[in-house]
Each structure stands twice: as C-alpha cells, then as structure tokens.
Design a protein around this motif. Structure first.
Motif, PDB file in Angstrom:
ATOM      1  N   VAL A   1     -71.531   1.593  42.492  1.00  0.00           N
ATOM      2  CA  VAL A   1     -71.174   0.549  41.305  1.00  0.00           C
ATOM      3  C   VAL A   1     -72.059  -0.619  41.057  1.00  0.00           C
ATOM      4  CG1 VAL A   1     -70.394  -2.281  41.601  1.00  0.00           C
ATOM      5  CG2 VAL A   1     -69.558  -0.690  43.529  1.00  0.00           C
TER       6      VAL A   1
ATOM      7  N   PHE B   1     -89.781  13.305  41.707  1.00  0.00           N
ATOM      8  CA  PHE B   1     -89.924  12.450  41.500  1.00  0.00           C
ATOM      9  C   PHE B   1     -89.265  12.038  43.601  1.00  0.00           C
ATOM     10  CE2 PHE B   1     -88.889  12.014  37.188  1.00  0.00           C
ATOM     11  CZ  PHE B   1     -90.280  12.067  37.251  1.00  0.00           C
TER      12      PHE B   1
ATOM     13  N   PRO C   1     -79.743  -4.240  30.609  1.00  0.00           N
ATOM     14  CA  PRO C   1     -79.798  -5.483  29.809  1.00  0.00           C
ATOM     15  C   PRO C   1     -80.399  -4.421  28.280  1.00  0.00           C
ATOM     16  CG  PRO C   1     -81.037  -6.026  31.472  1.00  0.00           C
ATOM     17  CD  PRO C   1     -80.287  -4.488  32.027  1.00  0.00           C
ATOM     18  N   ILE C   2     -81.086  -3.088  28.867  1.00  0.00           N
ATOM     19  CA  ILE C   2     -81.675  -2.826  27.805  1.00  0.00           C
ATOM     20  C   ILE C   2     -80.188  -2.059  27.414  1.00  0.00           C
ATOM     21  CG2 ILE C   2     -82.607  -0.435  27.281  1.00  0.00           C
ATOM     22  CD1 ILE C   2     -84.619  -0.358  29.193  1.00  0.00           C
TER      23      ILE C   2
ATOM     24  N   GLU D   1     -72.593   2.728  37.804  1.00  0.00           N
ATOM     25  CA  GLU D   1     -71.856   2.874  37.238  1.00  0.00           C
ATOM     26  C   GLU D   1     -70.945   2.509  35.802  1.00  0.00           C
ATOM     27  OE1 GLU D   1     -68.088   1.878  38.682  1.00  0.00           O
ATOM     28  OE2 GLU D   1     -66.761   3.656  37.802  1.00  0.00           O
TER      29      GLU D   1
ATOM     30  N   GLY E   1     -72.325   2.692  47.812  1.00  0.00           N
ATOM     31  CA  GLY E   1     -71.651   1.901  47.188  1.00  0.00           C
ATOM     32  C   GLY E   1     -72.291   1.325  46.745  1.00  0.00           C
ATOM     33  N   ALA E   2     -73.271  -0.014  47.136  1.00  0.00           N
ATOM     34  CA  ALA E   2     -74.415  -0.329  46.094  1.00  0.00           C
ATOM     35  C   ALA E   2     -74.280   0.071  44.685  1.00  0.00           C
ATOM     36  CB  ALA E   2     -75.415  -1.288  46.895  1.00  0.00           C
TER      37      ALA E   2
ATOM     38  N   VAL F   1     -85.457  16.375  37.129  1.00  0.00           N
ATOM     39  CA  VAL F   1     -86.030  15.656  37.858  1.00  0.00           C
ATOM     40  C   VAL F   1     -85.847  15.598  39.189  1.00  0.00           C
ATOM     41  CG1 VAL F   1     -85.266  13.179  37.538  1.00  0.00           C
ATOM     42  CG2 VAL F   1     -85.203  14.179  36.035  1.00  0.00           C
TER      43      VAL F   1
ATOM     44  N   LYS G   1     -82.383  -5.105  36.106  1.00  0.00           N
ATOM     45  CA  LYS G   1     -83.504  -5.270  35.966  1.00  0.00           C
ATOM     46  C   LYS G   1     -84.035  -4.808  34.753  1.00  0.00           C
ATOM     47  CE  LYS G   1     -84.848  -8.606  39.131  1.00  0.00           C
ATOM     48  NZ  LYS G   1     -85.934  -8.986  39.973  1.00  0.00           N
ATOM     49  N   TYR G   2     -83.692  -3.484  34.123  1.00  0.00           N
ATOM     50  CA  TYR G   2     -83.878  -2.131  33.266  1.00  0.00           C
ATOM     51  C   TYR G   2     -83.004  -1.590  32.401  1.00  0.00           C
ATOM     52  CZ  TYR G   2     -88.754  -3.170  34.889  1.00  0.00           C
ATOM     53  OH  TYR G   2     -90.023  -3.359  34.710  1.00  0.00           O
TER      54      TYR G   2
END
Lengths: 179, 375, 205
Positions: free
Chosen positions: B174, B326, B344-345, B177, B170-171, B322, B340-341
C-alpha cells in the motif's frame, strides 16, 4: 447478444455475492465477497466502455479500500472468529431500511432510465475531457468541489496525525527505543 | 518517413485478422481472435517466467561467485523446465483448519492480477492486447489487486508466520504503490497521455527519461525503487524473509498453488521492468536520430520486440543487481524510506515536472529540430 | 538496574552531541566532510539522500566486481583429473599390497578389537609351515564401509602398519552388500620379515 450475456453474468455475480457478503458468518469472507461485488461492478463499467471509472473502481475500492478493510480485520480479529447475530430487531430494522433504499433507488432508476441511456453513448471517454472537467472553472466544471474535497481530506489526515502522535516532552529524550 | 521493417509481426497479425473477418461472422471472428490472444498471452507469460527463473538463477549465481544451474542441457538452460514439471506433479497438500475457499482462491488473485497487467504491456509494434486510453491507470489498478491475494493467503493459512508475512506485505504494498503511481503520473504530465501506445509513439526521438531530464530521472529512480518494493524482492523482501518467517505468506502452499505465487513473483518483476521500459525508456521504439535516415533504417531492421526485451532485460538485470547487493531492510526503515523520502520527493518532483512542461524546458522544447516528433 | 541506568546515561551523552565536544572528533558514520551536528535539518535531509545514494552505489560497485570475478566452483565429475583431496582425508580402508602381492597383516586382530563399532572382522586360519610349525595367517580381512566411522583407531593401533585410509572417496553403491570390502587380495600372503639387522646396514645397498 454477447454483451447481454456478460451483463447477466455480472449482475448475477453482484446479486449473489452481495447476499453472501451480508449472510456470511466469517467477517473476512464477507470482505472477500464484498470485493467480488466491487470487481463485478467494475466489470459493468468496463462493459459500458467507462474505462476510467472501471480503473478507478478497481484501484480505489478493490485495491485500496478492500486492502484497508482486510488489514483492519487482521488487526482486530482472530482467525476462526465467527459472528453471532443476537439482536434480531437490529436485523429486522436493517432489512427494512435496505428494502426502503431498494424501493427508493429503484423508483429513481425506473423514472430516469431513458435519460441514463442518453448519457451512455458507448464512446470511450477522453481523459482530456475528464481532466478539464475536473480542473476547469466554467459551467459544469468542478474545480471548486475538487479543491474543497482535497482540503477536507488534508484536514482529516492532519487530524489523524495529531490524534496518533505521541506527546514528546522536551526534557526527557524518548526512551522507548533504548530498552 | 517509412522504414522497411522485415521482421515485424504486424503483417502476420493483420493477415490473420483479415482472414478471420472475411470468413466468419463478426462475433465469431472476435471470439476466436480473443481466444488466440488469450492463448498467446498465457503462453508468453509461462515462457517469460521460465526464462526469467533461469536468468535470475544464473545471474544470482554469478553475483555470488558461483556457476548456477549448468547440468541440465547446455549451460543448464532447461533447468527451469524441469523445475516446472516438478512443481506440476507435486502433491497439493490439504491443510486442516484453514478457510478452504480463501486458501484456494488466494493464489488466483495474485496470478490474475499479474496476467491482467501483463496484457497491457506493449511488447512490440502491434503486440499489445489491452490498449485503453487510461493505460497507466489500468496498469496501476490491475497490479493493485495482487496484494489482496497475498493478504488472503496469509490469513487463511492459519499460521502466524504467514500472517506476519501478509501484514508486512500489505503495509509495504500500500505504501509503495503510491510512489509508483505518482512517478508514473510525472511522465503522464510530460507526455500528455495515459495511453501506453501513445506514450511509446511520443518517445520516437527522445526517451521520456531524457526528454524530461531531471524530474524524469528522479521519477525513474523512484519508480524502480518502489516497483522493486512492490514485488517483494531484493532488500524489500520482508514478507517472505526466510530467516524469520520461513517463507512468509506462502509457507503453507505446495505444488501448483505455490507455483502460482512463484510465477507471479517473477512476472511482476518483469512487469515492473516492462512498464518502466515503456514509460521511461521508449518502449519498443528503436533508437532513432532525426535526419539520419540510414542509421534509422538500420535500427528499424532490428525488430521492435527485440528492442523491448533488450531494454527490459537491462532493467531486470538492474533489479537483480540491487537484490544481491543490499541486505534486507527493517520494516520501520522500509516505511521511513517510503513516507519520509520517496513520497515527499515524488510530490515535489511532480510539481517540478508540471512547471517544466508549462515553461517549455523539456528537451523537445529546447531542440525541436532534434527531438520533437512534429516537424 | 543502576548499572543499566548509567549505561543509558552515557549513551545519551554520546548521542547529545550539541553539549559535548567529545563526539566532534568521531567522524559521523556515513557522512564525511561536513559538520553534521550543527546543520539545518532540511540540509541534513537532502545531504542524507545524497550520502545514501553514494554509499548504495559503492555497495553496487562491490557486487559488480564480484559479478566478473573468475568463478572458482569445482565441477566435480569433470574435474576428477585435477581434483585435490587432502591427504588426511579418510575415506576407504585399504591394505597396501606390494608388487609380489604381499601385505603386512599378521592377523593379530588388534584392529578388530579396537574398532568401536565392530566394523572390522579379521578371519584368520591356521596353517602348517614346511618345518612343521603351526602358524596363524590372515584368511580374510573384512571391513564394512557402511558401518565405519572413520575414527582411524585401527590404523593407529596396527602394530605392523598393514592398513591405511586412502583418498578414494567415491564409495557410493546401489547395494548395501557391496559396501562390505575384503581388504586382502586373493592369493596374497604375509610379507616375509627382513632379517634383523641394524638400520644402517639395511640401507647400505
């Protein structure tokens, strides 16, 4: 004809699931029934060719708000918890309020039903019209309310961050992660 | 300019349509066409899922220096059919002390959301079931329903592993998305429409990825990352992290119920790749160069659905690459990456795109003779 | 507790790079070529993105090479001809017979005694030789594949080296009774002992 059948199915679903949502003993089930109500409402919008409203209803209510509801239920309830309704006066007063609201809304709807029909002309709404209405500054265009609401929401977000933020004193480095 | 398109399916579809319209009342014609479309979509759904399962197992094996399934049929091609039969005939285990209604409803949420999104994808010329004016919002809306199924599955399984998996899912969903939606909105700004078929048409001479150069490429990468995270795969597969949570939210499911989750997971991978193809890589539109009619004709001989599946296949391969490159991320790093990335970008990027469109700095503005659709 | 505090303090000294030059010599992980410590946070954020992309692409390059590497998977039923099983692999107990259908088992029963879980059953019989002596010879050497733990004790203790473990690992059966093997072939007999001669003479011809 087909539209009518679909409408009756959706209306029945809305009615039944609304009642189930408030009578269910388990809170997670109530949330699920509420989700069904919201989805059926989205179906009504789709029936009216209001595609944008349909999509927003599904995204915001079913996909967004309900996920937050369910997440907060997860965080606050144990599985298997059941509601016990104790105070019957609360039930009675809320029932009275619900009926009063129904009467009020019903009166408004019955009064204005012809006018509503003139709005719903069955054509698909152009996204451009919607965008200009939301972002325009002329009559019947809503840039100012839109921006005011966005400022309000921004203030809410900043307030939430301020409340949730831990105080960081400059002298002590944060030591929680070290242990 | 009309090019000859010998292998397109538009002819068959319009023949069928006129046949039904001429011989039946409008209601029954619509009804039968709807039923046919439904059957076609469900069949395509199942077939693509089976193909994807096989392809993924094979590519995964190659990445891990193995050979993958190679016993059943030539190169193991019918392995996934055998797996499907196995899942279908498996017992559906009844579990005591679970919320039965939610437990059995949860897989349907996941699969219905997946099928609804699947229907909106333009597979080729005339091969699109749902083409709303608000196509992109519809895709976002329909795919946002899936997470409710995951949450309910985790809750109703009455199992702490499932619960933790569902919370994580869920976290994660959300959060990511938002990024996915914003990066799609960047392209809506560029192409000026939300209708998927129009977005494809607009990319006749220049893919959105190149037309909007820098911001479009940033949006593309962000969409791929967040789409990858939305499907709970690759380095973002915390909700079903085997080492810690057995199988996450679908631990308690078996047989067909588990099959639904499994199918939806693979199809969501396909859907993310398909939407990225449609929005960024020109969808089913063949590669064309303005002025070179002979070249364009050759390109049009390749049917549009082949173009679509080829482009989608490349993106699916990228996703698998991918996935097997990783290690799994920690939940705090995962949310850091988003909040945080990526977000905002993304916001800066959408502003950049708006400025670019207003200033007329897209490729089709710079070189209208080469890339613009209107002469 | 004190020790723990001390370690923590050292850790913070290492982390607090502005006050101590000591970490300046250690190249910051993931970022090379610039002084990460005295950087503007915004530039740090942006350069962090680029280093992350660079290192992720490096990782993807590794898996890309792996994708095209020749696969070394052994495909078992097809590669029977080229399959190499290590010599020390113990799979099936056998009793080597020479070309005259003769084996070296004297039916002494030591293998049977040494077997930790009674896998081996040596059945002997007594016969009378031509010169009237009674002699015990091997009748049946029964070994149960299903019970054997492949400990090798029987082979080690055999005084006449009559049994060995071979490499033939495909011993799966549909029937349990087929796992009980008789090691001596029908009609086989004990190899005659060579006349006792010095070793050098034996090799001479």
């Amino acid at each position: 004809m087909a539209q009518q059948i679909i409408f009756y199915i959706l209306a029945l679903a809305i009615a039944v699931f609304s009642i189930l949502a408030v009578t269910s003993k388990r809170v997670i089930r109530s949330a699920t029934y509420l989700l069904f109500v919201l989805l059926a409402t989205a179906g009504l919008f789709l029936l009216l060719n209001y595609h944008y409203l349909f999509a927003v209803q599904v995204t915001v209510y079913a996909g967004g708000i309900m996920v937050l509801f369910i997440m907060s239920i997860f965080l606050t309830h144990k599985p298997g918890d059941q509601f016990i309704t104790r105070m019957s006066w609360k039930v009675r007063s809320s029932a009275f309020l619900a009926v009063a609201g129904l009467v009020l809304c019903g009166y408004i709807i019955v009064k204005n039903v012809t006018r509503v029909y003139s709005y719903i002309n069955g054509n698909e709404l152009q996204m451009q019209d919607l965008g200009t209405t939301m972002m325009g500054t002329e009559k019947y265009q809503y840039l100012l309310p839109f921006e005011v609401i966005s400022v309000l929401l921004l203030a809410c977000i900043i307030g939430a961050i301020l409340i949730a933020r831990k105080e960081k004193s400059p002298m002590n480095p944060p030591q929680g992660d070290m242990d | 300019m009309n090019y000859s398109q010998p292998l397109e399916l538009t002819g068959i579809i319009s023949t069928l349509d006129t046949f039904f319209r001429n011989n039946l009342t409008p209601f029954w014609a619509t009804f039968i066409e709807g039923a046919l479309i439904l059957i076609a979509i469900l069949a395509a759904y199942a077939i693509i899922a089976l193909a994807l399962i096989y392809i993924e197992r094979k590519i995964t094996a190659f990445f891990q220096s193995r050979l993958g399934p190679n016993r059943l049929g030539k190169y193991g091609v019918i392995q996934s059919i055998a797996d499907m039969v196995k899942i279908l005939i498996k017992e559906i285990i009844q579990i005591n002390d679970v919320d039965k209604f939610l437990f059995y409803a949860a897989p349907f949420f996941v699969i219905i959301s997946s099928v609804l999104t699947f229907g909106a994808i333009p597979f080729g010329m005339g091969l699109q079931a749902v083409d709303f004016k608000i196509g992109i919002i519809y895709v976002i809306a329909a795919s946002s329903l899936g997470v409710i199924g995951v949450l309910l599955a985790g809750w109703s399984s009455n199992n702490k592993y499932s619960m933790i998996g569902a919370m994580r899912s869920g976290a994660q969903f959300v959060s990511y998305e938002l990024s996915a939606a914003f990066s799609l909105m960047t392209i809506v700004v560029l192409s000026g429409t939300m209708q998927l078929s129009e977005i494809v048409e607009n990319q006749r001479y220049a893919w959105n990825l190149f037309n909007g150069h820098i911001p479009a490429m940033i949006a593309f990468v962000i969409y791929l990352i967040s789409g990858h995270a939305e499907t709970n795969r690759g380095p973002f597969d915390l909700p079903e992290a085997e080492g810690e949570l057995t199988a996450g939210y679908h631990t308690e499911y078996s047989g067909l119920q588990f099959g639904f989750f499994y199918l939806a997971e693979y199809l969501n991978m396909f859907i993310i790749a398909a939407v990225a193809t449609t929005v960024f890589l020109g969808g089913w539109m063949p590669i064309q160069i303005k002025g070179l009619d002979a070249f364009n004709q050759v390109m049009w001989y390749i049917p549009s659905y082949v173009w679509f599946f080829a482009k989608t296949g490349v993106l699916i391969f990228l996703s698998l690459w991918v996935r097997w490159s990783f290690p799994r991320m920690r939940i705090d790093l995962l949310l850091n990456l988003e909040w945080k990335y990526l977000l905002p970008i993304n916001l800066v990027n959408i502003l950049l795109m708006v400025l670019m469109v207003l200033a007329g700095w897209t490729l089709s503005d710079w070189f209208p003779g080469l890339f613009a659709i209107a002469p | 507790m004190l020790k723990f505090h001390f370690i923590r303090k050292i850790f913070f000294i290492l982390l607090d790079t502005n006050n101590f030059k000591i970490t300046q010599n250690i190249p910051p992980s993931g970022f090379r070529g610039a002084d990460i410590n005295n950087m503007n946070p915004f530039i740090k954020y942006i350069s962090g993105i680029f280093t992350a992309v660079k290192s992720l692409l490096g990782g993807m390059l590794v898996t890309w090479r792996e994708l095209w590497r020749k696969k070394v998977t052994m495909q078992y039923p097809e590669n029977r001809d080229t399959l190499v099983i290590s010599d020390r692999w113990r799979s099936e107990l056998t009793m080597p017979h020479d070309e005259n259908n003769e084996h070296a088992c004297t039916a002494c029963g030591i293998c049977m005694i040494n077997c930790p879980n009674g896998t081996i059953n040596v059945i002997s019989k007594t016969i009378e030789t031509e010169d009237g002596k009674k002699k015990k010879i091997l009748d049946k050497h029964i070994w149960d594949y299903g019970m054997c733990t492949f400990c090798n004790l029987c082979v080690i203790t055999c005084p006449s080296d009559a049994i060995i473990f071979n490499n033939d690992f495909e011993g799966a059966m549909f029937d349990r009774s087929k796992l009980v093997h008789q090691l001596n072939k029908p009609g086989s007999k004990l190899r005659e002992k060579k006349p006792l001669t010095p070793k050098g003479e034996q090799k001479a011809p």
